[in-house]
Design a protein around this motif. Structure first.
Motif, mmCIF file in Angstrom:
data_model
loop_
_atom_site.group_PDB
_atom_site.id
_atom_site.type_symbol
_atom_site.label_atom_id
_atom_site.label_comp_id
_atom_site.label_asym_id
_atom_site.label_seq_id
_atom_site.Cartn_x
_atom_site.Cartn_y
_atom_site.Cartn_z
ATOM 1 N N ARG A 82 -61.234 2.127 -7.314
ATOM 2 C CA ARG A 82 -61.451 0.709 -7.598
ATOM 3 C C ARG A 82 -62.416 0.500 -8.767
ATOM 4 N N ALA A 83 -62.502 1.509 -9.638
ATOM 5 C CA ALA A 83 -63.384 1.378 -10.791
ATOM 6 C C ALA A 83 -62.743 1.959 -12.050
ATOM 7 N N PHE A 84 -62.115 3.135 -11.924
ATOM 8 C CA PHE A 84 -61.543 3.773 -13.108
ATOM 9 C C PHE A 84 -60.095 4.188 -12.893
ATOM 10 N N GLY A 85 -59.819 4.909 -11.813
ATOM 11 C CA GLY A 85 -58.461 5.384 -11.590
ATOM 12 C C GLY A 85 -58.393 6.265 -10.359
ATOM 13 N N ASP A 86 -57.293 6.986 -10.247
ATOM 14 C CA ASP A 86 -57.103 7.890 -9.106
ATOM 15 C C ASP A 86 -57.223 9.329 -9.578
ATOM 16 N N ASP A 87 -57.907 10.131 -8.782
ATOM 17 C CA ASP A 87 -58.103 11.550 -9.084
ATOM 18 C C ASP A 87 -57.225 12.349 -8.130
ATOM 19 N N HIS A 88 -56.231 13.048 -8.668
ATOM 20 C CA HIS A 88 -55.295 13.787 -7.822
ATOM 21 C C HIS A 88 -55.880 15.083 -7.273
ATOM 22 N N ARG A 148 -63.001 14.950 -10.534
ATOM 23 C CA ARG A 148 -63.720 14.160 -11.522
ATOM 24 C C ARG A 148 -64.513 13.070 -10.800
ATOM 25 N N PRO A 149 -65.338 12.301 -11.516
ATOM 26 C CA PRO A 149 -66.156 11.280 -10.842
ATOM 27 C C PRO A 149 -65.343 10.315 -9.988
ATOM 28 N N GLU A 150 -64.151 9.934 -10.475
ATOM 29 C CA GLU A 150 -63.342 8.981 -9.706
ATOM 30 C C GLU A 150 -62.871 9.573 -8.375
ATOM 31 N N LYS A 153 -63.739 7.779 -4.981
ATOM 32 C CA LYS A 153 -62.685 7.495 -4.012
ATOM 33 C C LYS A 153 -63.133 7.943 -2.620
ATOM 34 N N ALA A 154 -63.736 9.132 -2.537
ATOM 35 C CA ALA A 154 -64.213 9.634 -1.243
ATOM 36 C C ALA A 154 -65.270 8.703 -0.656
ATOM 37 N N ILE A 155 -66.152 8.186 -1.502
ATOM 38 C CA ILE A 155 -67.182 7.238 -1.032
ATOM 39 C C ILE A 155 -66.512 5.989 -0.462
ATOM 40 N N ARG A 156 -65.515 5.480 -1.164
ATOM 41 C CA ARG A 156 -64.797 4.291 -0.694
ATOM 42 C C ARG A 156 -64.151 4.542 0.664
ATOM 43 N N LYS A 180 -65.898 16.864 -20.715
ATOM 44 C CA LYS A 180 -66.636 15.828 -21.436
ATOM 45 C C LYS A 180 -66.399 14.444 -20.822
ATOM 46 N N GLY A 181 -65.138 14.119 -20.530
ATOM 47 C CA GLY A 181 -64.836 12.808 -19.962
ATOM 48 C C GLY A 181 -65.499 12.605 -18.612
ATOM 49 N N ALA A 182 -65.508 13.654 -17.794
ATOM 50 C CA ALA A 182 -66.139 13.558 -16.474
ATOM 51 C C ALA A 182 -67.639 13.316 -16.607
ATOM 52 N N GLU A 183 -68.242 13.985 -17.540
ATOM 53 C CA GLU A 183 -69.689 13.801 -17.754
ATOM 54 C C GLU A 183 -69.979 12.393 -18.271
ATOM 55 N N GLU A 184 -69.121 11.902 -19.142
ATOM 56 C CA GLU A 184 -69.310 10.545 -19.683
ATOM 57 C C GLU A 184 -69.192 9.488 -18.580
ATOM 58 N N ARG A 185 -68.362 9.757 -17.585
ATOM 59 C CA ARG A 185 -68.176 8.782 -16.505
ATOM 60 C C ARG A 185 -69.145 8.992 -15.345
#
Length: 320
Positions: free
Chosen positions: A90-96, A133-135, A139-142, A167-172
């Motif tokens: 509910r913030a960026f996307g889904d992490d498979h 990744r962060p998302e 998702k687990a927190i949600r 890099k993208g994971a660190e940025e997020r």
């Protein structure tokens, strides 16, 4: 077709010869090779016992990473009914790399979350080899918030080499997401049990495994860093992974002695990848026992139990 590990090569030769004899017999009805094949089968069985009776920590790492070992999806398919996957943070996307949703275990509603590595090239790329990744953590927190709201026990299945370091994971906000997920594990007022089914790598595993009860399969591993990563840092040589694995004390037996792991689930001879159905059934029994241990405890007692468990880790032997 069995994928053989490096230390299983002698076993592969014997089992291969037995299969060659059977293939010859199938093509020639007059050929009787039953005695020779049986002798090779017995030799292979004896060798399997010798290979697995005292695995080194590095060999346990290899078994824990075996591509045919049951993964999160396999356990969900076999042990849970009415599984309804939930997606997105509910913030960026889904992490498979992280899968989770509502389900029933033994007919009772639960929420299950786990790392999924995939089982072929396409699915492994889609699942990012189980590296969240962060998302994924958000998702687990949600999902844990949802379980807390509706009073559902949470079951987590951990199998990751570690959180994705890209890099993208660190940025997020990768580290913040891992920390928030670990914090959420400590806050929810429902039973939380975790199982290390393969690799438990670094904070990426802790974010799901800060639980009331932690169980490990016999040949799984759980560590702050991979042996290769540890060797690269300490000795500037990733080839010293065997020495690093010894020093890290990452096996289920070691972690049970240290008070980190509450239960070691035995694996059938040859590891979970050789006996998938039997292993899944053993995991089912462990989940049943751990849920029963926590049944009837109040939300405040569950939080207190969880916090106390982690505050006392590492204190064994200090009084002596």
């Amino acid at each position: 077709m069995t994928n053989y590990l490096d230390f299983e090569k002698p076993l592969a030769e014997i089992e291969g010869k037995a299969e060659e004899l059977r293939a010859m017999a199938r093509s020639n009805d007059e050929m009787d090779i039953s005695k020779e094949a049986a002798a090779l089968d017995q030799k292979a069985a004896d060798m399997l016992v010798d290979l697995y009776k005292d695995l080194t920590p590095w060999r346990k790492c290899q078994v824990a990473r075996h591509p045919q070992r049951p993964h999160c999806q396999d356990y969900i398919d076999a042990l849970f009914t009415e599984y309804t996957p939930l997606a997105g943070d509910r913030a960026f996307g889904d992490d498979h790399a992280v899968m989770g949703g509502l389900a029933r275990f033994d007919g009772k509603p639960v929420l299950v979350i786990g790392h999924e590595k995939g089982n072929d090239t396409k699915s492994r790329i889609e699942r990012n080899f189980g590296m969240a990744r962060p998302e994924g953590y958000r998702k687990a927190i949600r999902l844990m918030d949802m379980a807390d709201k509706f009073g559902l026990p949470v079951i987590t299945l951990v199998d990751t080499p570690g959180a994705y370091p890209g890099k993208g994971a660190e940025e997020r906000g990768q580290s913040e997401a891992i920390a928030r997920s670990t914090e959420k594990c400590l806050q929810i007022k429902v039973p939380l049990i975790s199982l290390i089914i393969g690799e438990g790598g670094s904070g990426g595993a802790v974010a799901f495994a800060t639980a009331n009860r932690l169980a490990m399969l016999e040949h799984s591993v759980y560590s702050v860093i991979s042996p290769e990563g540890c060797a690269s840092i300490l000795w500037k040589d990733a080839e010293k992974m065997r020495e690093a694995a010894e020093a890290l004390r990452l096996t289920a037996k070691d972690l049970a002695e240290l008070g980190i792991c509450d239960r070691v689930i035995p694996e059938p001879l040859g590891g979970a990848h050789r006996h998938r159905a039997d292993t899944i059934e053993l995991v089912k029994g462990a989940i049943e026992k751990m849920l029963a241990e926590l049944s009837g405890k109040s939300g405040d007692d569950l939080v207190k139990d969880r916090r106390q468990k982690f505050l006392t880790i590492g204190s064994r032997g200090l009084a002596a």
